[in-house]
Write an enzyme that holds these catalytic residues in place. Structure first.
Site, PDB file in Angstrom:
ATOM      1  N   SER A   1      -3.056  -3.930   4.699  1.00 58.58           N
ATOM      2  CA  SER A   1      -2.845  -4.299   6.097  1.00 58.58           C
ATOM      3  C   SER A   1      -1.572  -3.626   6.602  1.00 58.58           C
ATOM      4  O   SER A   1      -0.907  -2.891   5.866  1.00 58.58           O
ATOM      5  CB  SER A   1      -2.714  -5.820   6.240  1.00 58.58           C
ATOM      6  OG  SER A   1      -1.530  -6.280   5.596  1.00 58.58           O
ATOM      7  N   LYS A   2      -1.230  -3.898   7.847  1.00 59.06           N
ATOM      8  CA  LYS A   2      -0.061  -3.254   8.460  1.00 59.06           C
ATOM      9  C   LYS A   2       1.230  -3.529   7.708  1.00 59.06           C
ATOM     10  O   LYS A   2       2.155  -2.719   7.743  1.00 59.06           O
ATOM     11  CB  LYS A   2       0.081  -3.722   9.915  1.00 59.06           C
ATOM     12  CG  LYS A   2      -0.946  -3.132  10.865  1.00 59.06           C
ATOM     13  CD  LYS A   2      -0.680  -3.576  12.292  1.00 59.06           C
ATOM     14  CE  LYS A   2      -1.658  -2.958  13.263  1.00 59.06           C
ATOM     15  NZ  LYS A   2      -1.417  -3.375  14.661  1.00 59.06           N
ATOM     16  N   ARG A   3       1.290  -4.648   7.029  1.00 51.52           N
ATOM     17  CA  ARG A   3       2.542  -4.966   6.335  1.00 51.52           C
ATOM     18  C   ARG A   3       2.817  -3.993   5.176  1.00 51.52           C
ATOM     19  O   ARG A   3       3.929  -3.914   4.676  1.00 51.52           O
ATOM     20  CB  ARG A   3       2.522  -6.406   5.809  1.00 51.52           C
ATOM     21  CG  ARG A   3       1.562  -6.652   4.651  1.00 51.52           C
ATOM     22  CD  ARG A   3       1.685  -8.078   4.112  1.00 51.52           C
ATOM     23  NE  ARG A   3       0.734  -8.326   3.046  1.00 51.52           N
ATOM     24  CZ  ARG A   3      -0.519  -8.692   3.235  1.00 51.52           C
ATOM     25  NH1 ARG A   3      -0.981  -8.844   4.466  1.00 51.52           N
ATOM     26  NH2 ARG A   3      -1.328  -8.905   2.207  1.00 51.52           N
TER      27      ARG A   3
END
Length: 470
Positions: free
Chosen positions: A238-240
């Site tokens: 994910s974006k993290r």
């Protein structure tokens, strides 16, 4: 049988690396078999779909070089077809109108969970004919009540799901719009899709879709469900975890060849081979060699691949991608070396194209200050004499070639009885502003005679001022 594959993204955001890998596998399977690869935009989620996302998907596909033979198709332009199929299923008694309210269905499922049962629609309108005339309704597919759906998955192997586990899913909403599972089925059927390659988050949809295809008398494609991609912490990417959109990797300075090579290896292998050209991938790719387990994203490995391709691909090709970053960083290259020549001397010294631009400004732009630590160490009063000597030798040159420059620098060092370090490092700092550059003769050749002589004079002035301050 001619192979037909498809990539069918929803335009609700950027092209995710997981989606890009799915597209790549579908593209490779079609190309390997001489088949057809179709792009289909599944834009029926009108609230979340956007033209911006469509553009991002198309741009990502183009950048990766995943050309499609047919499409892009847009599901929002095929609603009449879906309505015809729903009407057909209704007329044949393979679908029915359901007048349950959302509250009734929720209560039904809560009661089932309280009784320890799997929550699902109980089919209360499946065989009723007492239809009200003033209530909204959805249309549900009549899923078989018994038997087993068998998926001979090309990656996961044999999967069996009892029909008793499946409920009668909604195929048309109360406003008449079709649902995902209906549109996918109709499109795969009408487009003649022979192989559906997609993420394994769709495994639960597959038996439902196979049952609808069977009800329509359609050929059922072969399915291959690709495991998800995880971050380095073992959780879903994910974006993290950093960049997850394909074009973000372009923006960060990666070549498409590096990302393609990296993505294909996230779940597929061919012996111990790590580096693959696109031609090799088309020849060697086989769905049976895909892993069943999830793969973890490793940015360091991607960086290693990017460095490999920056060094080994044709410099003019790398330069064509570098040009985008030159424009993004607003570097004026109207005076200075050709980008192809810049790639030849800098590519093996950096990790990304973005970094290549950042460390190459001195080839095109003059600077007013030297890097503090480099100047403190190398532009000392003792460096003045060798800089004057090399400046004199360089000023006399009519041939500004690498060979002539190399000889001039060596001659200056020999005339003073100095080692190359005593001449080379002050000269490097003088002409580049810092302590790092490619080979000095090649660096000077690309910077150009006028700039080199001017910068040496600036360094001599710096040394003089420094001496006066002591």
């Amino acid at each position: 049988m001619s192979i037909v594959t498809r990539f069918a993204p929803s335009p609700t955001g950027y092209l995710h690396v997981g989606g890009a890998r799915t597209a790549l596998y579908s593209w490779l399977h079609a190309r390997k078999t001489g088949g057809t690869f179709i792009l289909r935009i599944e834009d029926t989620d009108l609230e979340r779909s956007s033209q911006e996302s469509v553009d991002a998907i198309l741009e990502g596909m183009k950048w990766l070089g995943l050309d499609y033979d047919d499409g892009p198709y847009y599901q929002t332009k095929r609603f009449d077809l879906y309505k015809e199929v729903v009407a057909q299923l209704l007329a044949e008694g393979k679908a029915y109108k359901c007048f349950c309210t959302v509250e009734e269905v929720d209560a039904m499922r809560e009661a089932q969970m309280a009784a320890g049962e799997k929550p699902k629609y109980n089919g209360m309108w499946r065989d009723r004919t007492d239809h009200p005339t003033d209530k909204p309704y959805v249309i549900r597919f009549k899923n078989p009540l018994d038997g087993v759906v068998v998926i001979d998955d090309l990656i996961k192997g044999r999967i069996e799901i009892a029909n008793a586990e499946l409920d009668d899913l909604i195929i048309a909403r109360s406003d008449g719009t079709p649902t995902y599972n209906l549109t996918v089925v109709v499109d795969d059927w009408k487009m003649g899709i022979t192989h559906v390659i997609r993420g394994d988050d769709h495994v639960n949809n597959t038996p439902r879709q196979m049952n609808i295809l069977a009800a329509l008398g359609a050929d059922i494609p072969k399915y291959a469900h690709v495991p998800m991609i995880l971050g380095d912490d073992g959780k879903r990417l994910s974006k993290r975890h950093g960049a997850v959109g394909v074009m973000q990797y372009r923006d960060n300075g990666f070549l498409p060849e590096a990302l393609i090579n990296y993505l294909v290896r996230l779940g597929w292998s061919h012996g111990d081979q790590e580096i693959f050209s696109k031609e090799e991938l088309v020849e060697l790719f086989d769905l049976s060699n895909c892993n069943r387990a999830p793969s973890a994203f490793n940015t360091d490995k991607l960086i290693w691949l990017n460095q490999h391709y920056m060094k080994t691909l044709a410099p003019d090709y790398v330069a064509s991608h570098l040009a985008w970053h030159i424009a993004e960083q607003k570097l004026d290259i109207s005076t200075g070396p050709a980008l192809t020549e810049l790639v030849k001397v800098q590519a093996e010294r950096v990790k990304t194209l973005k970094e290549l631009v950042e460390v190459s400004r001195y080839f095109y732009e003059d600077f007013s200050e030297f890097e503090e630590n480099a100047a403190k160490k190398h532009l000392r009063p003792v460096a003045a004499e060798p800089l004057v000597a090399v400046q004199t030798k360089l000023a006399e040159l009519n041939d500004w070639s690498v060979e002539a420059l190399h000889k001039a620098i060596n001659d200056a060092a020999e005339s003073l009885g100095l080692g190359m370090g005593k001449v080379g490092m002050p000269l490097r700092v003088a002409v580049t502003g810092g302590g790092n550059s490619p080979a000095l003769d090649a660096t000077l050749a690309l910077i150009g005679k006028e700039r080199v002589l001017k910068r040496i004079s600036m360094a001599l002035e710096y040394i003089s001022n420094r001496a006066n301050e002591q």
